[in-house]
Design an enzyme around this catalytic site. Structure first.
Site, mmCIF file in Angstrom:
data_model
loop_
_atom_site.group_PDB
_atom_site.id
_atom_site.type_symbol
_atom_site.label_atom_id
_atom_site.label_comp_id
_atom_site.label_asym_id
_atom_site.label_seq_id
_atom_site.Cartn_x
_atom_site.Cartn_y
_atom_site.Cartn_z
ATOM 1 N N ASP A 68 0.863 -1.178 0.000
ATOM 2 C CA ASP A 68 0.000 0.000 0.000
ATOM 3 C C ASP A 68 0.898 1.225 0.000
ATOM 4 O O ASP A 68 1.586 1.505 0.982
ATOM 5 C CB ASP A 68 -0.895 -0.018 1.245
ATOM 6 N N ASN A 95 2.836 3.185 -12.290
ATOM 7 C CA ASN A 95 1.479 3.376 -12.803
ATOM 8 C C ASN A 95 0.454 3.605 -11.695
ATOM 9 O O ASN A 95 -0.544 4.295 -11.903
ATOM 10 C CB ASN A 95 1.080 2.148 -13.628
ATOM 11 N N TYR A 160 -5.229 15.833 -8.110
ATOM 12 C CA TYR A 160 -4.746 14.750 -8.964
ATOM 13 C C TYR A 160 -3.974 15.308 -10.155
ATOM 14 O O TYR A 160 -2.850 14.880 -10.452
ATOM 15 C CB TYR A 160 -5.930 13.905 -9.444
ATOM 16 N N LYS A 164 0.168 14.980 -11.190
ATOM 17 C CA LYS A 164 0.664 14.488 -12.477
ATOM 18 C C LYS A 164 1.593 15.508 -13.128
ATOM 19 O O LYS A 164 2.595 15.147 -13.759
ATOM 20 C CB LYS A 164 -0.507 14.152 -13.399
#
Length: 254
Positions: A68, A95, A160, A164
């Protein structure tokens, strides 16, 4: 021959978050070209084992690991597990990520921390842990999985999208530092891909913004669209590509 440059025979690959979706497609593709593939998800459960079984049925070598990435010792756990079956990792594909859609005004500190830790922090820590072995052998491939949201952020994914973009900058930074060690570092950024993630509920997008997020090619892509580019970047065919963000998004980022 160009075909031989795509061979990954004898290379060991770890693909995080590879029990489904884009990660699964990349894991299967790397195995198809000869890599020994470590399949990872948070629990190391039956879903991950099914991917490893598929690789083995096709004549490849694979093993399952669990970690995790939100846990403090996850990176060390992952390193110890991933290097045990076949030896040092040659190809690291980061990923796994966490996406928590929320209106930006309603985003909580906890949502922020989880996404930053799972997406950006874990990526950097994994790079730190796995690159020394690559440098020792003079060959390595690091591939991060970004997002078209680096260019066109979704209104409900401000954190998010930010993680990225941060990862893309990290790739730019480290590619220069690792180039003389035989290690390439690239960022592969998908657009809308038909995976279970796109079915997750997301706050509605205003019409005027939605129009700016259209896909010129039309419709969602497939995980295999990402996997093909991943094989190129992880093989000797892509040896002269480093520090790049490559969008596979049907033109959505235009």
């Amino acid at each position: 021959m160009i075909k031989e440059l795509f061979s990954l025979t004898g290379k060991n690959a770890l693909v995080t978050g590879s029990s489904q979706g884009i990660g699964q497609a990349i894991a299967l593709a790397l195995a198809e070209f000869g890599a020994n593939v470590i399949v990872h998800n948070r629990k190391g459960d039956e879903e991950a084992q099914q991917v490893a079984n598929q690789i083995q049925k096709q004549g490849g070598k694979s093993a399952v690991v669990a970690a995790d990435l939100l846990e403090p010792d996850a990176v060390e756990q992952l390193f110890q597990q991933a290097t045990k079956p076949f030896g040092p990792i040659d190809i690291l594909v980061t990923n796994a990520s966490m996406q928590l859609p929320e209106e930006w005004e309603e985003t909580t500190p906890d949502q922020f921390d989880k996404q930053v830790n799972a997406n950006w922090k874990s990526t950097l820590m994994l790079m730190q842990r796995f690159t020394p072995d690559m440098a020792d052998r003079g060959w390595g491939r690091i591939l991060t999985i970004g997002s078209v949201q680096e260019e066109k952020p979704h209104p409900a994914m401000i954190v998010y999208a930010g993680t990225k973009a941060a990862i893309a900058n990290t790739v730019l930074n480290l590619a220069l530092q690792l180039a003389d060690k035989g290690i390439t570092v690239n960022n592969l950024s998908p657009g809308v891909i038909d995976t279970p993630r796109i079915e997750e509920p997301t706050p509605p997008v205003p019409k005027e913004i939605s129009q700016r997020m259209s896909i010129p090619i039309g419709g969602a892509g497939k995980p295999e669209d990402i996997a093909g580019m991943a094989v190129l970047l992880c093989s000797d065919a892509g040896r002269y590509v480093t520090g790049q963000t490559i969008f596979v998004d049907g033109g959505m980022g235009l």
